[in-house]
Design a protein around this motif. Structure first.
Motif, PDB file in Angstrom:
ATOM      1  N   THR A   1       0.827  -1.195   0.000  1.00 51.22           N
ATOM      2  CA  THR A   1       0.000   0.000   0.000  1.00 51.22           C
ATOM      3  C   THR A   1       0.865   1.249   0.000  1.00 51.22           C
ATOM      4  N   ALA A   2       2.169   1.076  -0.165  1.00 49.30           N
ATOM      5  CA  ALA A   2       3.096   2.199  -0.127  1.00 49.30           C
ATOM      6  C   ALA A   2       2.927   3.061  -1.369  1.00 49.30           C
ATOM      7  N   PRO A   3       3.034   4.390  -1.208  1.00 53.32           N
ATOM      8  CA  PRO A   3       2.984   5.273  -2.364  1.00 53.32           C
ATOM      9  C   PRO A   3       4.104   4.929  -3.343  1.00 53.32           C
ATOM     10  N   GLU A   4       3.899   5.214  -4.599  1.00 52.47           N
ATOM     11  CA  GLU A   4       4.867   4.868  -5.632  1.00 52.47           C
ATOM     12  C   GLU A   4       6.083   5.799  -5.633  1.00 52.47           C
ATOM     13  N   ARG A   5       5.879   7.079  -5.357  1.00 53.45           N
ATOM     14  CA  ARG A   5       6.979   8.045  -5.413  1.00 53.45           C
ATOM     15  C   ARG A   5       7.957   7.789  -4.270  1.00 53.45           C
ATOM     16  N   PRO A   6       9.261   7.685  -4.596  1.00 56.36           N
ATOM     17  CA  PRO A   6      10.230   7.525  -3.507  1.00 56.36           C
ATOM     18  C   PRO A   6      10.224   8.762  -2.600  1.00 56.36           C
ATOM     19  N   MET A   7      10.541   8.560  -1.340  1.00 54.52           N
ATOM     20  CA  MET A   7      10.657   9.685  -0.420  1.00 54.52           C
ATOM     21  C   MET A   7      12.129  10.080  -0.340  1.00 54.52           C
TER      22      MET A   7
ATOM     23  N   MET B   1      23.236   3.009   4.952  1.00 54.81           N
ATOM     24  CA  MET B   1      23.165   1.563   5.101  1.00 54.81           C
ATOM     25  C   MET B   1      22.189   1.185   6.220  1.00 54.81           C
ATOM     26  N   ALA B   2      22.205   1.945   7.310  1.00 49.55           N
ATOM     27  CA  ALA B   2      21.305   1.670   8.430  1.00 49.55           C
ATOM     28  C   ALA B   2      19.841   1.867   8.033  1.00 49.55           C
ATOM     29  N   ILE B   3      19.570   2.876   7.214  1.00 48.58           N
ATOM     30  CA  ILE B   3      18.196   3.153   6.787  1.00 48.58           C
ATOM     31  C   ILE B   3      17.735   2.118   5.763  1.00 48.58           C
TER      32      ILE B   3
ATOM     33  N   ALA C   1      10.612   0.410   6.042  1.00 50.08           N
ATOM     34  CA  ALA C   1       9.443  -0.341   6.507  1.00 50.08           C
ATOM     35  C   ALA C   1       8.603  -0.723   5.299  1.00 50.08           C
ATOM     36  N   ALA C   2       7.925  -1.854   5.397  1.00 49.50           N
ATOM     37  CA  ALA C   2       7.165  -2.383   4.257  1.00 49.50           C
ATOM     38  C   ALA C   2       6.027  -1.476   3.820  1.00 49.50           C
ATOM     39  N   ASP C   3       5.463  -0.693   4.738  1.00 43.19           N
ATOM     40  CA  ASP C   3       4.335   0.167   4.392  1.00 43.19           C
ATOM     41  C   ASP C   3       4.749   1.505   3.800  1.00 43.19           C
ATOM     42  N   LEU C   4       6.049   1.687   3.617  1.00 45.69           N
ATOM     43  CA  LEU C   4       6.562   2.963   3.117  1.00 45.69           C
ATOM     44  C   LEU C   4       7.185   2.801   1.738  1.00 45.69           C
ATOM     45  N   PRO C   5       7.269   3.903   0.992  1.00 49.46           N
ATOM     46  CA  PRO C   5       7.920   3.825  -0.321  1.00 49.46           C
ATOM     47  C   PRO C   5       9.427   3.684  -0.171  1.00 49.46           C
ATOM     48  N   LYS C   6      10.072   3.435  -1.277  1.00 52.29           N
ATOM     49  CA  LYS C   6      11.534   3.383  -1.284  1.00 52.29           C
ATOM     50  C   LYS C   6      12.094   4.757  -0.953  1.00 52.29           C
ATOM     51  N   VAL C   7      13.348   4.746  -0.535  1.00 53.17           N
ATOM     52  CA  VAL C   7      14.048   5.972  -0.168  1.00 53.17           C
ATOM     53  C   VAL C   7      14.982   6.384  -1.295  1.00 53.17           C
ATOM     54  N   GLU C   8      14.984   7.658  -1.581  1.00 53.30           N
ATOM     55  CA  GLU C   8      15.970   8.248  -2.481  1.00 53.30           C
ATOM     56  C   GLU C   8      16.838   9.150  -1.604  1.00 53.30           C
ATOM     57  N   PHE C   9      18.137   8.847  -1.533  1.00 47.29           N
ATOM     58  CA  PHE C   9      19.030   9.604  -0.663  1.00 47.29           C
ATOM     59  C   PHE C   9      19.592  10.827  -1.377  1.00 47.29           C
ATOM     60  N   VAL C  10      19.712  11.904  -0.612  1.00 46.44           N
ATOM     61  CA  VAL C  10      20.376  13.122  -1.057  1.00 46.44           C
ATOM     62  C   VAL C  10      21.489  13.356  -0.045  1.00 46.44           C
ATOM     63  N   GLU C  11      22.734  13.132  -0.465  1.00 51.21           N
ATOM     64  CA  GLU C  11      23.876  13.304   0.443  1.00 51.21           C
ATOM     65  C   GLU C  11      24.409  14.725   0.327  1.00 51.21           C
ATOM     66  N   ILE C  12      24.619  15.348   1.481  1.00 51.81           N
ATOM     67  CA  ILE C  12      25.125  16.720   1.497  1.00 51.81           C
ATOM     68  C   ILE C  12      26.200  16.831   2.575  1.00 51.81           C
ATOM     69  N   ALA C  13      27.288  17.549   2.230  1.00 49.00           N
ATOM     70  CA  ALA C  13      28.437  17.648   3.128  1.00 49.00           C
ATOM     71  C   ALA C  13      28.641  19.038   3.724  1.00 49.00           C
ATOM     72  N   THR C  14      27.873  20.046   3.281  1.00 50.01           N
ATOM     73  CA  THR C  14      28.082  21.399   3.808  1.00 50.01           C
ATOM     74  C   THR C  14      26.756  22.045   4.205  1.00 50.01           C
ATOM     75  N   GLN C  15      26.824  22.937   5.175  1.00 51.50           N
ATOM     76  CA  GLN C  15      25.631  23.636   5.652  1.00 51.50           C
ATOM     77  C   GLN C  15      24.992  24.492   4.560  1.00 51.50           C
ATOM     78  N   PRO C  16      25.763  25.259   3.768  1.00 49.05           N
ATOM     79  CA  PRO C  16      25.106  26.050   2.712  1.00 49.05           C
ATOM     80  C   PRO C  16      24.345  25.176   1.711  1.00 49.05           C
ATOM     81  N   ALA C  17      24.880  24.002   1.403  1.00 55.01           N
ATOM     82  CA  ALA C  17      24.200  23.107   0.467  1.00 55.01           C
ATOM     83  C   ALA C  17      22.905  22.557   1.078  1.00 55.01           C
ATOM     84  N   VAL C  18      22.878  22.342   2.398  1.00 48.80           N
ATOM     85  CA  VAL C  18      21.652  21.895   3.063  1.00 48.80           C
ATOM     86  C   VAL C  18      20.576  22.967   2.911  1.00 48.80           C
ATOM     87  N   VAL C  19      20.934  24.207   3.203  1.00 44.17           N
ATOM     88  CA  VAL C  19      19.972  25.308   3.112  1.00 44.17           C
ATOM     89  C   VAL C  19      19.431  25.420   1.691  1.00 44.17           C
TER      90      VAL C  19
END
Length: 140
Positions: free
Chosen positions: A3-9, A26-28, A33-51
């Motif tokens: 029943t998970a939405p199709e769009r990755p989170m 790796m931990a995530i 969880a089975a009821d959730l969509p797949k995860v798409e990771f966005v890796e960021i190494a600096t505070q300005p890039a997070v903002v």
């Protein structure tokens, strides 16, 4: 049948250390969880890039490394909570249990301490993903 939405989170992982980002991802896992969509990771190494990335408005959950340098994840979390409209829920990874009060100050939505317990990280992220999905559902 899922029943998970199709769009990755999208899960933003903030740390200046590539190994730490890899451990968090790796931990995530691809689906915490089975009821959730797949995860798409966005890796960021600096505070300005997070903002910059949060300003796009497409991040569903953020995971921050409290030990990141030069901008620690708890400060980045606090800034996001203060400045970003519809800020995604945040999981803070802290090095010492005694830093829990700092995580509270940062307004993190969940906290996990090192060493990383993959089950605890996946459970926390899954809970935050569910919260985000619930926040985006139309009111009845």
């Amino acid at each position: 049948m899922s029943t998970a939405p199709e769009r990755p989170m999208k899960v933003l992982v903030y740390s200046d250390d590539a190994d730490t980002r890899a451990q968090i991802k790796m931990a995530i896992g691809r689906r915490p969880a089975a009821d959730l969509p797949k995860v798409e990771f966005v890796e960021i190494a600096t505070q300005p890039a997070v903002v910059e990335r949060l300003d796009r408005g497409d991040i569903d959950v953020m995971v921050v490394d409290a030990e990141a340098q030069p901008a620690g994840g708890l400060g980045v979390c606090r800034q996001a909570k203060d400045e970003v409209y519809d800020c995604p829920p945040v999981l803070a990874i802290i090095a010492r249990r005694d830093d829990g009060w700092l995580a509270t100050w940062s307004r993190a939505d969940a906290v996990v301490s090192l060493p990383l317990d993959p089950m605890a990280v996946a459970r926390a992220v899954a809970d935050l993903m569910r919260r985000r999905v619930g926040d985006r559902l139309p009111a009845v």
